[in-house]
Design an enzyme around this catalytic site. Structure first.
Site, PDB file in Angstrom:
ATOM      1  N   ASN A   1      46.879  27.639  41.937  1.00  0.00           N
ATOM      2  CA  ASN A   1      46.917  28.751  40.981  1.00  0.00           C
ATOM      3  C   ASN A   1      45.547  29.397  40.852  1.00  0.00           C
ATOM      4  OD1 ASN A   1      49.497  27.936  40.678  1.00  0.00           O
ATOM      5  ND2 ASN A   1      49.223  26.991  38.671  1.00  0.00           N
TER       6      ASN A   1
ATOM      7  N   ASP B   1      44.953  31.363  38.060  1.00  0.00           N
ATOM      8  CA  ASP B   1      44.924  31.858  36.678  1.00  0.00           C
ATOM      9  C   ASP B   1      43.888  31.181  35.787  1.00  0.00           C
ATOM     10  OD1 ASP B   1      46.164  29.377  35.949  1.00  0.00           O
ATOM     11  OD2 ASP B   1      48.160  30.242  36.203  1.00  0.00           O
TER      12      ASP B   1
ATOM     13  N   GLY C   1      55.372  21.922  40.186  1.00  0.00           N
ATOM     14  CA  GLY C   1      55.627  23.366  40.114  1.00  0.00           C
ATOM     15  C   GLY C   1      55.226  24.137  41.349  1.00  0.00           C
TER      16      GLY C   1
ATOM     17  N   HIS D   1      42.893  28.254  46.225  1.00  0.00           N
ATOM     18  CA  HIS D   1      43.244  29.646  46.533  1.00  0.00           C
ATOM     19  C   HIS D   1      42.372  30.650  45.789  1.00  0.00           C
ATOM     20  CE1 HIS D   1      47.558  28.552  48.105  1.00  0.00           C
ATOM     21  NE2 HIS D   1      46.609  28.269  48.964  1.00  0.00           N
TER      22      HIS D   1
ATOM     23  N   CYS E   1      27.099  41.969  49.773  1.00  0.00           N
ATOM     24  CA  CYS E   1      26.080  40.907  49.636  1.00  0.00           C
ATOM     25  C   CYS E   1      26.698  39.512  49.495  1.00  0.00           C
ATOM     26  CB  CYS E   1      25.156  41.195  48.445  1.00  0.00           C
ATOM     27  SG  CYS E   1      25.921  40.996  46.837  1.00  0.00           S
TER      28      CYS E   1
ATOM     29  N   TYR F   1      45.979  43.546  40.832  1.00  0.00           N
ATOM     30  CA  TYR F   1      45.254  42.407  40.254  1.00  0.00           C
ATOM     31  C   TYR F   1      44.822  42.692  38.815  1.00  0.00           C
ATOM     32  CZ  TYR F   1      45.654  39.688  44.399  1.00  0.00           C
ATOM     33  OH  TYR F   1      46.202  38.956  45.422  1.00  0.00           O
TER      34      TYR F   1
END
Ligand code: OAD
Length: 252
Positions: free
Chosen positions: A108, A110, A192, A125, A136, A72
């Site tokens: 997405n 992003d 897309g 997502h 926590c 990530y």
């Protein structure tokens, strides 16, 4: 699709939009492809060299959190240098036209829709920019700067990306709102996405079937997909080119 066929399809799509009171959009990785963000489904079944279950599942994170954070970290760095493309900007123009009656549901993570200026965005997502504390439960916006491969919360708990992984449920409130917006819209633009990941892809039948008559579905993609059979019109070409043409045709 020939240039003439695409032109005719854009006109048909614009006609659907002109009479729509409410518009919803479902986007996937393809809308960010022209910003330099790779899509998910490469032919080798790997995701940037990793097995998906190793880097995008709770089990994978439990087994090797460092690997997951390295993965990530790479994706965050990639997005940090990316800019919204004309496809993202065209969706902002649609929102400017429909205002409150416009909703953008994105798969997405992003954040490029928000960078472009979209305001009514439902991230079903999650987001690469946020972390979730496993101790926590705090969710924090951390931007896109480096976080290292073992980031910790101020409470000392282990952090994970605030992203929906395989085997996990979608954020309940956001998903509920997405379903409501899909069921109420007159046009659903599907941009897309391969439309193979559920429940996200189920927004398409929800839009078509909840009311009578159902929403018109406009697909924008490089190729036909799982969604194509449910689409009233398909605009097959790069969204960074097709969406601005659609907006122009609308006179927005
Ligand atoms: P995919 O990688 O499955 O599909 C990307 C789609 O974009 C494909 O249908 C391409 O044909 C299309 N495409 C590529 N370039 C394009 C362009 N320039 N213009 C228009 N279309 C283009 O990505 P998603 O459908 O978004 O989930 O994948 C759905 C989910 O699967 C993701 O949200 C992710 C992944 O697992 C999670 O991380 C939870």
């Amino acid at each position: 699709m020939t240039p003439e066929e695409l032109d005719a399809a854009i006109s048909k799509a614009a006609d659907y939009l002109k009479v729509a009171r409410r518009v919803a959009v479902l986007t996937g990785a393809g809308v960010s492809a022209e910003s330099g963000i790779p899509t998910f489904r490469a032919s080798d079944g790997l995701w940037e060299g990793h097995r998906i279950e190793d880097v995008a599942s709770p089990d994978g994170f439990y087994r090797d959190p460092k690997l997951v954070w390295q993965f990530y970290g790479g994706r965050r760095a990639n997005v940090a240098t990316a800019k919204p493309n004309p496809g993202h900007l065209a969706l902002v123009a649609l929102e400017d036209r429909w205002g409150e009656d416009f909703t953008l549901v994105t798969q997405n993570v992003d954040g490029l829709h928000q960078d472009a200026g979209s305001r009514r965005v439902l991230e079903i997502h999650g987001s690469l920019r946020r972390t979730l504390c496993l101790k926590c439960d705090e969710v924090q916006d951390r931007g896109l700067g480096p976080l290292g491969d073992a980031p910790e919360c101020h409470c000392g708990g282990r952090l994970r990306p605030d992203i929906v992984w395989f085997g996990e449920g979608l954020p309940v409130d956001i998903w509920e709102e997405a379903q409501i917006k899909a069921s109420e819209c007159d046009v659903l633009l599907v941009v897309g996405t391969s439309a193979v990941v559920h429940p996200a892809a189920s927004l398409i039948p929800i839009a078509r079937q909840t009311r009578t008559p159902g929403a018109k579905v406009i697909e924008v993609n490089m190729t036909r997909t799982e969604a194509s059979a449910l689409a009233d019109v398909g605009l097959y070409g790069p969204s960074g080119q097709v969406l601005p043409r659609l907006v122009k045709r609308l006179g927005a």
